[in-house]
Design a protein around this motif. Structure first.
Motif, PDB file in Angstrom:
ATOM      1  N   GLN A   1      -2.282   6.155   1.252  1.00 41.11           N
ATOM      2  CA  GLN A   1      -3.659   6.141   1.746  1.00 41.11           C
ATOM      3  C   GLN A   1      -4.027   7.567   2.052  1.00 41.11           C
TER       4      GLN A   1
ATOM      5  N   SER B   1      -8.024   2.151  -5.294  1.00 33.87           N
ATOM      6  CA  SER B   1      -9.327   1.818  -4.742  1.00 33.87           C
ATOM      7  C   SER B   1      -9.864   3.064  -4.049  1.00 33.87           C
ATOM      8  N   VAL B   2     -11.064   3.481  -4.427  1.00 28.29           N
ATOM      9  CA  VAL B   2     -11.595   4.744  -3.899  1.00 28.29           C
ATOM     10  C   VAL B   2     -13.024   4.545  -3.416  1.00 28.29           C
ATOM     11  N   SER B   3     -13.382   5.232  -2.340  1.00 32.26           N
ATOM     12  CA  SER B   3     -14.784   5.274  -1.942  1.00 32.26           C
ATOM     13  C   SER B   3     -15.166   6.724  -1.666  1.00 32.26           C
TER      14      SER B   3
ATOM     15  N   ASN C   1      -6.895   4.456  -1.705  1.00 32.55           N
ATOM     16  CA  ASN C   1      -5.736   3.606  -1.415  1.00 32.55           C
ATOM     17  C   ASN C   1      -5.028   3.318  -2.734  1.00 32.55           C
TER      18      ASN C   1
ATOM     19  N   ILE D   1       0.879  -1.180   0.000  1.00 32.64           N
ATOM     20  CA  ILE D   1       0.000   0.000   0.000  1.00 32.64           C
ATOM     21  C   ILE D   1       0.904   1.214   0.000  1.00 32.64           C
TER      22      ILE D   1
ATOM     23  N   SER E   1     -11.934   8.761  -0.345  1.00 32.05           N
ATOM     24  CA  SER E   1     -10.857   8.055   0.355  1.00 32.05           C
ATOM     25  C   SER E   1     -10.192   7.114  -0.632  1.00 32.05           C
TER      26      SER E   1
HETATM   27  C1  LIG Z   1      -7.973   1.241   2.322  1.00 37.02           C
HETATM   28  O1  LIG Z   1      -7.296   0.271   3.063  1.00 37.02           O
HETATM   29  C2  LIG Z   1      -7.772   0.114   4.390  1.00 37.02           C
HETATM   30  C3  LIG Z   1      -6.942  -0.957   5.060  1.00 37.02           C
HETATM   31  O2  LIG Z   1      -5.606  -0.606   5.061  1.00 37.02           O
HETATM   32  C4  LIG Z   1      -9.226  -0.299   4.399  1.00 37.02           C
HETATM   33  O3  LIG Z   1      -9.701  -0.340   5.715  1.00 37.02           O
HETATM   34  C5  LIG Z   1     -10.029   0.702   3.591  1.00 37.02           C
HETATM   35  O4  LIG Z   1     -11.368   0.258   3.489  1.00 37.02           O
HETATM   36  C6  LIG Z   1      -9.445   0.871   2.210  1.00 37.02           C
HETATM   37  N1  LIG Z   1     -10.170   1.897   1.503  1.00 37.02           N
HETATM   38  C7  LIG Z   1     -10.568   1.753   0.250  1.00 37.02           C
HETATM   39  C8  LIG Z   1     -11.299   2.889  -0.374  1.00 37.02           C
HETATM   40  O5  LIG Z   1     -10.351   0.745  -0.407  1.00 37.02           O
END
Ligand SMILES: *[C@@H]1O[C@H](CO)[C@@H](O)[C@H](O)[C@H]1NC(C)=O
Ligand SMILES: *[C@@H]1O[C@H](CO)[C@@H](O)[C@H](O)[C@H]1NC(C)=O
Ligand SMILES: *[C@@H]1O[C@H](CO)[C@@H](O)[C@H](O)[C@H]1NC(C)=O
Ligand SMILES: *[C@@H]1O[C@H](CO)[C@@H](O)[C@H](O)[C@H]1NC(C)=O
Ligand SMILES: *[C@@H]1O[C@H](CO)[C@@H](O)[C@H](O)[C@H]1NC(C)=O
Ligand SMILES: *[C@@H]1O[C@H](CO)[C@@H](O)[C@H](O)[C@H]1NC(C)=O
Ligand SMILES: *[C@@H]1O[C@H](CO)[C@@H](O)[C@H](O)[C@H]1NC(C)=O
Length: 590
Positions: A66, A100-102, A177, A63, A175
């Motif tokens: 973040q 990976s985004v939310s 990663n 990772i 958010s």
């Molecule tokens: C990013 O990674 C963390 C764990 O390190 C996880 O809890 C979180 O859901 C992840 N966020 C996304 C948007 O994938």
């Protein structure tokens, strides 16, 4: 991306939310906070590639970054120091980036980019989150950037990401990663590795990633406004000084672009008669027609250009089309390769040279960035090179416009052919590189019924050929063909309180073919990515208040050994059909 008045959003929503509940069409749904939507698919998808991720588990996954992006307008990119796990050193057979985004809540769509030590590896758009908790994942094979990743891993470099978001109007926080997956050994995938990038590039010809990648930027991206340059007009050129090793034997310039503000929808800009007559002086933006070309210069000499593929942003046309399916290229915006090898003669003197990036006919504003991929001859201290042929006439342009008040039509045609030939003498011998590029572009815009009916038709064709010759004999040759037609029809009716009800129909397609020949061996790969969408939306100041849409996506990849077809139909924010087959036969008629 849309500096619009979202405050009216909820007011107008209140008027229409009552109707939406009883809407007869199941394809119509409201965007609204707190409302339980009928099984709205929260995961946004890009129905493109067969899994770019190899089927085996990676040697390691790191990772790299973040970050939450809340109020980040004008802020420098988010950066994180990087440490490579000691048991996972270079070389790797493959490196895959996973973003990976939310979204915590409703938000506008934004442009984002990821850099590895200043080298851009991804330009992407966020979807327009229509409900809290929307999320998505972008995976991209970034093996091509191995030189930058290796440097990152050896020198504890930095991974950066920029996503300018604002919470002034909407609360959504993105958010993200950023993860790097490293693979060693033989790679097992659904398709052969050359197809893994999803877009045709000249790397098909150059199987080995470059030895060195130099970001073409004058900005100190870590502290300033990112590693990209902002182009505000046709006359502006972003320049930087670059020095390359004296034993370089090949160079490829890779250009990334995104378009914003007055040019966010450049391909739909009509050509106004007043502009043709020179009277407009751009006091009325968006009237200079739908042609743009990004281009590069070295020491002020034009060295190649590209009309960008028209990536539709998630907030554009009808935002309901792009929920939950991404528009073609929106998750992984294509970059454009220009082979600089014929120009090496200008660059091998050990001195810095001026690289420039510009966009013909542009208005505010474009974000451009570039990477110079360099291959060096380890068996030589210095290579020699010379330009043999330089033929770069400006494209032949035809501009016509006929308007009476709001109604009328305009058309822009562009046709061009450029050719560069140069030799490079290295330990591989004295080889000649031939680069030929052909463009054919047509944009037609028609407006009727006092501005109520608008039709846009664009065709963007690009052919590129790069050949490596020894004397008169072609050692290898790659031909890339891109065909990108698009049609949009919109009709609008004025509704209450200044809102506009619009019905839209869209057809957009990307066809790419790669023809690679090496000696007697010829391999051909074709990608056909098509979307058809239809729907309606109530817009207030360009913002969707209520509406719906149905989108059919078909992604087909075919080469000598593989066939892959994925069909995804979405309607009303829900995936209705998602099928994958290994047979292209059944869709020959599509
Ligand atoms: C990013 O990674 C963390 C764990 O390190 C996880 O809890 C979180 O859901 C992840 N966020 C996304 C948007 O994938
Ligand atoms: C929502 O999903 C549930 C369970 O999958 C299903 O029973 C229901 O019919 C769906 N509703 C709509 C409106 O599609
Ligand atoms: C990254 O490394 C630099 C130099 O070693 C250091 O000054 C900086 O604080 C580090 N940043 C983080 C977020 O650890
Ligand atoms: C990178 O970080 C690792 C672990 O912190 C350290 O052992 C190594 O010496 C660093 N390398 C460089 C080039 O700074
Ligand atoms: C452009 O328009 C502005 C305002 O209408 C005017 O002040 C300016 O002189 C014009 N410039 C040219 C070059 O015509
Ligand atoms: C390489 O070949 C070109 C002609 O193709 C010639 O002009 C040039 O002088 C040659 N260079 C060397 C170093 O032999
Ligand atoms: C591919 O290229 C070869 C020569 O390089 C040519 O003979 C063949 O016709 C091409 N095929 C297609 C489909 O363009």
């Amino acid at each position: 991306m849309h500096p619009k008045h979202w405050s009216i959003f909820f007011a107008v929503l209140a008027i229409y939310s009552a109707t939406s509940a009883s809407a007869s069409s199941p394809d119509i749904f409201p965007i609204r906070r707190g409302l339980t939507l009928p099984n709205l698919t929260l995961e946004h998808i890009d129905p493109t590639l067969p899994p770019v991720l190899p089927t085996q588990t990676p040697k390691c996954s790191v990772i790299a970054l973040q970050q939450d992006f809340a109020d980040t307008v004008g802020a420098p990119p988010a950066s994180a120091n990087y440490t490579q796990p000691p048991d996972c050193p270079a070389p790797w057979t493959r490196v895959v980036l996973e973003l990976s985004v939310s979204a915590s809540d409703l938000q506008k769509d934004r442009i984002a980019a990821v850099w590895v030590d200043g080298v851009e590896v991804l330009r992407t758009t966020t979807p327009l989150p229509m409900a809290p908790g929307a999320f998505w994942k972008v995976t991209k094979d970034i093996t091509r950037y191995t030189a930058a990743i290796r440097r990152l891993s050896e020198n504890n470099g930095t991974v950066s990401m920029m996503l300018e978001n604002s919470n002034t109007v909407l609360p959504g926080v993105y958010s993200a990663n950023v993860t790097l997956h490293f693979y060693r050994g033989a790679i097992a995938t659904a398709v052969k590795p050359s197809a893994a990038t999803g877009h045709a590039t000249i790397q098909e010809l150059y199987k080995e990633p470059a030895d060195l990648i130099i970001p073409v930027t004058s900005n100190n991206g870590f502290y300033g406004s990112g590693f990209w340059s902002r182009i505000e007009s046709d006359s502006q050129i972003a320049t930087s000084l670059i020095r390359i090793p004296q034993n370089t034997y090949r160079a490829v310039l890779e250009i990334f672009v995104s378009y914003h503000a007055d040019d966010e929808f450049w391909f739909g800009n009509p050509l106004r008669s007043s502009y043709l007559e020179g009277a407009a002086n751009l006091s009325t933006p968006r009237s200079n027609g739908g042609f743009r070309q990004v281009y590069a210069t070295i020491d002020d000499k034009f060295v190649g250009g590209h009309i960008p593929f028209m990536v539709l942003y998630p907030g554009s046309i009808n935002p309901y089309f792009w929920s939950p399916v991404a528009a073609i290229g929106a998750f992984n915006m294509p970059s454009y390769d220009l082979d600089m090898t014929p120009f090496l003669g200008m660059l091998l003197d050990g001195q810095p040279h001026k690289f420039g990036l510009g966009v013909h006919d542009s208005q505010r504003y474009w974000l451009v960035g570039a990477n110079l991929h360099i291959w060096v001859d380890r068996w030589s201290d210095a290579t020699q090179a010379g330009l043999i042929n330089y033929n770069a006439p400006p494209p032949k342009m035809n501009r016509n416009a006929e308007w009476r008040n709001q109604d009328g039509q305009s058309e822009i045609d562009a046709e061009g052919l450029v050719r560069f030939i140069g030799w490079v003498s290295s330990s591989k011998g004295n080889l000649t590189t031939v680069v030929q590029q052909k463009i054919k572009f047509k944009s037609q815009i028609e407006v009727q019924n006092r501005g109520a009916v608008k039709q846009i038709e664009v065709n963007n064709k690009h052919r590129m050929m790069v050949a490596l010759m020894k004397g008169n004999q072609a050692l290898s040759r790659v031909q890339l063909m891109m065909d990108a037609p698009m049609q949009i029809q919109t009709s609008t009716v004025n509704a209450v309180s200044g809102a506009v009800f619009q019905k839209t129909r869209l057809y957009h397609q990307l066809v790419e073919m790669v023809n690679l020949s090496e000696g007697q061996a010829v391999s051909i790969a074709t990608l056909t990515d098509r979307q058809d969408a239809e729907g309606s939306a109530l817009m207030h100041d360009g913002v969707p208040v209520w509406g719906g849409g149905a989108t059919r996506s078909a992604y087909r990849f075919k080469d000598d050994s593989t066939c892959y077809l994925r069909t995804v139909n979405t309607a009303g924010g829900i995936v209705r059909l998602d099928t994958t087959t290994a047979s292209c036969v059944s869709v020959a008629d599509q």
